[in-house]
Design a protein around this motif. Sequence first.
Motif, PDB file in Angstrom:
ATOM      1  N   GLY A 199       0.697  -1.254   0.296  1.00 44.48           N
ATOM      2  CA  GLY A 199       0.043   0.009  -0.054  1.00 44.48           C
ATOM      3  C   GLY A 199       0.806   1.315   0.206  1.00 44.48           C
ATOM      4  O   GLY A 199       0.414   2.575  -0.107  1.00 44.48           O
ATOM      5  N   TYR A 200       1.963   1.748   0.002  1.00 48.28           N
ATOM      6  CA  TYR A 200       3.171   2.723   0.351  1.00 48.28           C
ATOM      7  C   TYR A 200       3.961   2.471  -1.006  1.00 48.28           C
ATOM      8  O   TYR A 200       4.278   1.505  -1.422  1.00 48.28           O
ATOM      9  CB  TYR A 200       3.944   2.080   1.811  1.00 48.28           C
ATOM     10  N   ASN A 201       3.796   4.022  -1.855  1.00 48.03           N
ATOM     11  CA  ASN A 201       4.975   3.498  -2.672  1.00 48.03           C
ATOM     12  C   ASN A 201       4.842   2.827  -3.674  1.00 48.03           C
ATOM     13  O   ASN A 201       3.620   3.674  -4.318  1.00 48.03           O
ATOM     14  CB  ASN A 201       6.286   3.807  -2.014  1.00 48.03           C
ATOM     15  N   LEU A 202       5.341   2.530  -4.582  1.00 47.23           N
ATOM     16  CA  LEU A 202       4.955   2.103  -5.555  1.00 47.23           C
ATOM     17  C   LEU A 202       4.391   0.625  -5.574  1.00 47.23           C
ATOM     18  O   LEU A 202       3.875   0.131  -6.687  1.00 47.23           O
ATOM     19  CB  LEU A 202       6.462   1.783  -6.234  1.00 47.23           C
ATOM     20  N   SER A 203       4.575  -0.260  -4.082  1.00 49.17           N
ATOM     21  CA  SER A 203       3.589  -1.495  -4.208  1.00 49.17           C
ATOM     22  C   SER A 203       2.431  -1.124  -4.662  1.00 49.17           C
ATOM     23  O   SER A 203       1.269  -0.313  -4.522  1.00 49.17           O
ATOM     24  CB  SER A 203       3.768  -1.465  -2.307  1.00 49.17           C
ATOM     25  N   ASP A 204       0.928  -2.462  -4.654  1.00 49.95           N
ATOM     26  CA  ASP A 204       0.153  -2.953  -4.806  1.00 49.95           C
ATOM     27  C   ASP A 204      -1.019  -2.032  -4.007  1.00 49.95           C
ATOM     28  O   ASP A 204      -0.570  -2.402  -2.512  1.00 49.95           O
ATOM     29  CB  ASP A 204      -0.575  -3.797  -5.259  1.00 49.95           C
TER      30      ASP A 204
END
Length: 54
Positions: free
Chosen positions: A8-13
Amino acid sequence: MWAPDQRGYNLSDKLRGIRPYTIPVLAADVIGLLDAAGRAQAHLISHDWGAIVS
């Protein structure tokens, strides 16, 4: 040394709902990283929400 993003953070899903963001699920993500690296243990340094998970 790793500096992974929690889901849920940065570039994660960005997953829907709250179940994917419960402490047991987030902790399992960390264990999955250790398993993938073939490590039985590690030193964790964390802050903010990562501190709760670690």
